[in-house]
Design a protein around this motif. Sequence first.
Motif, PDB file in Angstrom:
ATOM      1  N   UNK A 177      47.565  51.053  25.747  1.00 26.27           N
ATOM      2  CA  UNK A 177      48.583  50.012  25.639  1.00 26.27           C
ATOM      3  C   UNK A 177      49.021  49.622  27.047  1.00 26.27           C
ATOM      4  N   UNK A 178      49.035  48.318  27.307  1.00 21.49           N
ATOM      5  CA  UNK A 178      49.545  47.771  28.558  1.00 21.49           C
ATOM      6  C   UNK A 178      50.807  46.977  28.234  1.00 21.49           C
ATOM      7  N   UNK A 179      51.919  47.349  28.846  1.00 17.15           N
ATOM      8  CA  UNK A 179      53.168  46.596  28.699  1.00 17.15           C
ATOM      9  C   UNK A 179      53.394  45.795  29.966  1.00 17.15           C
ATOM     10  N   UNK A 180      53.163  44.492  29.891  1.00 17.62           N
ATOM     11  CA  UNK A 180      53.420  43.625  31.035  1.00 17.62           C
ATOM     12  C   UNK A 180      54.913  43.316  31.104  1.00 17.62           C
ATOM     13  N   UNK A 181      55.387  42.991  32.313  1.00 12.35           N
ATOM     14  CA  UNK A 181      56.811  42.697  32.531  1.00 12.35           C
ATOM     15  C   UNK A 181      57.675  43.831  31.954  1.00 12.35           C
ATOM     16  N   UNK A 182      57.330  45.075  32.300  1.00  9.10           N
ATOM     17  CA  UNK A 182      57.996  46.234  31.702  1.00  9.10           C
ATOM     18  C   UNK A 182      59.477  46.310  32.067  1.00  9.10           C
ATOM     19  N   UNK A 183      59.902  45.601  33.111  1.00  6.14           N
ATOM     20  CA  UNK A 183      61.331  45.586  33.458  1.00  6.14           C
ATOM     21  C   UNK A 183      62.165  44.883  32.390  1.00  6.14           C
ATOM     22  N   UNK A 184      61.480  44.231  31.412  1.00  5.65           N
ATOM     23  CA  UNK A 184      62.210  43.673  30.266  1.00  5.65           C
ATOM     24  C   UNK A 184      62.905  44.777  29.467  1.00  5.65           C
ATOM     25  N   UNK A 185      62.595  46.022  29.752  1.00  6.30           N
ATOM     26  CA  UNK A 185      63.333  47.147  29.173  1.00  6.30           C
ATOM     27  C   UNK A 185      64.838  46.952  29.373  1.00  6.30           C
ATOM     28  N   UNK A 186      65.224  46.301  30.456  1.00  5.36           N
ATOM     29  CA  UNK A 186      66.638  46.081  30.750  1.00  5.36           C
ATOM     30  C   UNK A 186      67.153  44.724  30.315  1.00  5.36           C
ATOM     31  N   UNK A 187      66.327  43.940  29.585  1.00  6.94           N
ATOM     32  CA  UNK A 187      66.766  42.621  29.139  1.00  6.94           C
ATOM     33  C   UNK A 187      67.826  42.763  28.052  1.00  6.94           C
ATOM     34  N   UNK A 188      68.918  42.032  28.218  1.00 13.44           N
ATOM     35  CA  UNK A 188      70.063  42.198  27.324  1.00 13.44           C
ATOM     36  C   UNK A 188      69.716  41.896  25.873  1.00 13.44           C
ATOM     37  N   UNK A 189      68.892  40.880  25.652  1.00 12.38           N
ATOM     38  CA  UNK A 189      68.576  40.471  24.294  1.00 12.38           C
ATOM     39  C   UNK A 189      67.383  41.224  23.708  1.00 12.38           C
ATOM     40  N   UNK A 190      66.330  41.395  24.506  1.00 13.88           N
ATOM     41  CA  UNK A 190      65.068  41.900  23.955  1.00 13.88           C
ATOM     42  C   UNK A 190      64.680  43.285  24.461  1.00 13.88           C
ATOM     43  N   UNK A 191      65.495  43.865  25.335  1.00 13.45           N
ATOM     44  CA  UNK A 191      65.154  45.172  25.888  1.00 13.45           C
ATOM     45  C   UNK A 191      64.974  46.245  24.839  1.00 13.45           C
ATOM     46  N   UNK A 192      65.704  46.122  23.729  1.00 10.80           N
ATOM     47  CA  UNK A 192      65.588  47.112  22.656  1.00 10.80           C
ATOM     48  C   UNK A 192      64.161  47.195  22.136  1.00 10.80           C
ATOM     49  N   UNK A 193      63.432  46.087  22.110  1.00 16.28           N
ATOM     50  CA  UNK A 193      62.046  46.084  21.618  1.00 16.28           C
ATOM     51  C   UNK A 193      61.158  46.895  22.552  1.00 16.28           C
ATOM     52  N   UNK A 194      61.348  46.750  23.855  1.00 13.95           N
ATOM     53  CA  UNK A 194      60.554  47.512  24.824  1.00 13.95           C
ATOM     54  C   UNK A 194      60.863  49.003  24.686  1.00 13.95           C
ATOM     55  N   UNK A 195      62.148  49.330  24.544  1.00  9.18           N
ATOM     56  CA  UNK A 195      62.513  50.744  24.452  1.00  9.18           C
ATOM     57  C   UNK A 195      61.981  51.367  23.172  1.00  9.18           C
ATOM     58  N   UNK A 196      62.088  50.666  22.061  1.00  8.04           N
ATOM     59  CA  UNK A 196      61.538  51.179  20.808  1.00  8.04           C
ATOM     60  C   UNK A 196      60.034  51.413  20.945  1.00  8.04           C
ATOM     61  N   UNK A 197      59.332  50.453  21.542  1.00 10.08           N
ATOM     62  CA  UNK A 197      57.879  50.577  21.699  1.00 10.08           C
ATOM     63  C   UNK A 197      57.517  51.824  22.499  1.00 10.08           C
ATOM     64  N   UNK A 198      58.253  52.062  23.585  1.00  7.41           N
ATOM     65  CA  UNK A 198      57.974  53.235  24.413  1.00  7.41           C
ATOM     66  C   UNK A 198      58.268  54.535  23.662  1.00  7.41           C
ATOM     67  N   UNK A 199      59.319  54.531  22.838  1.00  7.95           N
ATOM     68  CA  UNK A 199      59.689  55.736  22.099  1.00  7.95           C
ATOM     69  C   UNK A 199      58.692  56.038  20.988  1.00  7.95           C
ATOM     70  N   UNK A 200      58.261  54.997  20.259  1.00 11.13           N
ATOM     71  CA  UNK A 200      57.414  55.204  19.084  1.00 11.13           C
ATOM     72  C   UNK A 200      55.941  55.401  19.418  1.00 11.13           C
TER      73      UNK A 200
END
Length: 688
Positions: free
Chosen positions: A140-163
């Motif tokens: 899995x390649x996550x581009x623009x991984x700093x979106x982890x800190x995006x106020x609206x969509x960061x939750x999606x990046x964090x969930x992906x990394x956790x799951x």
Amino acid sequence: MHMSPGADPQLKAVFTGIGVPRNRPFTPDRFQTEAVAVMAESDCLVTAPTGAGKTWIAVETIRRTFERGGRSWYASPLKALTNSKLIEFSEIFGPDNVGILTGDRKESPDAPIIVGTTEILRNQLYDAMHQGISLNTDLVVLDEAHFLGDEERGVVWEETMIYLPPRIPLLMLSATVGNAGAIADWLTTIRGRPCRVVAETQRPVPLYPMVLHPSGTLLPLKAKGGRGARTLHKRVAGLVAGKRKPEPHRRRGLPPFGDILRVLKAFDLLPAIFFLKSRSDCDAALSLCHGAVNLSDAKKARIFERVKTLTGSSPHLVRHRQRIHLEQAGVGAHHSGHLPGWKLVVESLMSEGLLTAVFATSTVAAGVNFPARTMVFFNSDRFNGTEFIPLDATQLHQMTGRAGRRGMDKIGFALAVPGRYMDLQLVARLLSSRPGKVISRIRINFSLVLNLLLSHTPAQVEELLKRSFATWLLVSKAADSRRKSRMAGIHEVLWEDFVRHLDFLKETGFVGDDDRLTADGLWASQLRVDQPLLVAECLRQGLLPDGDAARMAGVFACLVNERETDDRMEGRLVPNRLKKTVVRIQKKLSGFARHMKSRGFDVRQFYLRPAAMTHAWASGYPWETIAREYGMAEGNLAMLMMRTADNLRHTANLIDVFPDAAATAREAIGLIMKTPVVEETDEGDAGL
């Protein structure tokens, strides 16, 4: 009063560095080869400035997986970026080996290389957990991984990394962030496999910051060798110290863009991207540029032919009102108020070196490959949706990342234009500051709760929440074991919110007393949308207009609209049947909505205007007429249609439970996802 092009003597030596680098065979940089080597044995977080060549790392890592017969998943935050990666990867690996999943498009989903949006990847992880299987990919390649800190969509990046299962290697590509080490340590802890940071801090093309004096003279922002309070160049410091904020003479309320272009042209500083505060300023700027930089007949002809080719399949784009500015002055505007197809035209011309300047809002800074020799900006603050706040280092670095084209420029320039909203001392400080830290944005919502309960007990969910980046950050800051023990309970904030959502789902019949999803909960978990319970309640009560696809589209537009809307419209703009349907749904849902509010959950108000616009488009009314009569920018209107279609898709997938509603939703998607909302190659219900 025209500006007279001039430059401070200190800039003469700098300008001699302008030019195109010698064409040499490509040799990867140290950080690129290091990252590929790291991925052979661990996860990797790559942080590097914009344009440094992070995609090369992804390509080589995917190539290695592909050659072993493995499968790769490349996730990005933007559909436009995903579409461009489809083209790029298809050229490298062959079109038969690359598929795309964005919601709008579903092509070759069984291909060994998939590009898609991060939300789709997260949803696939939900499905895999529910089915008790592992995600069918080997990288899995996550581009623009700093979106982890995006106020609206960061939750999606964090969930992906956790799951994401630990067996699947994870490559993250990010802009430079201030706490990459913390992110890597967190991932190492929760995934049980090492995650290493590979960092590159040097820009591929050096950046030189300048200031435009109101007279037209270019000045260095910083003094030569200056430090601390004496950082600013002497003449710039004089501008800052003045009682009045100096700025160029304004025309029609706007800076003299034509004069500024002449200054840039005089010193070979074009093409340029102008960052402006509003979409209307971007559009209004174009007419001020005619005659500033004369285009040769040959270049005009090239632009004309490219525009003709790029717009040939769309009558909406062929007669676009800003086409004349591209063809006669070589300038364009790029912002979210424009149609996706028109933005692609401007992006293509700029990337091919055919434009002199582009006037853009901050959307260009985020994810669009849109380089120029010079970046010009007029504000040191930005609008966050509520108020204007000062730029931070990360935002300014992202903007200036577009200045200087790798392989095309030896040096890039950032030009600050003094004015009421420009703090030159702040800009100087930010340019030499480290980017900000990424923080956790994880939050509990009904879609998350329903999907976790597909495969987890509440106790297992609590363990998952303990693995959040938010919990890890706070625990890692604890200075001693006693405080660490106390801080370890910070996940309880998330847990309590989870329980609050769980209790409401039990009260409303989506979860049973045994903490398992009921039959309603099972199908409702597939509604991975903003307001899943309102859509689910509409389905349970049979409130959706089955059999009338245009009205179905209108109703869903109410459900996705987030903006307060002026509903004062002429009666002819709101069909009576549609109005009765929306009012009836509001009335029937009022009890459920009051129940939600009584438990502290937000419920958006229904507005008729987005419903009426969407209904009109689905009913075959002309696009330009709808945009004009309902008073909405074409880009916003297209975004409303795309978000409505995204929500309709989830209902369309419930064909086994609600066959009539699902069939009508599928038909509604076809009615609204047509040109110019999507290009002809993307039309229809390909995303279903």
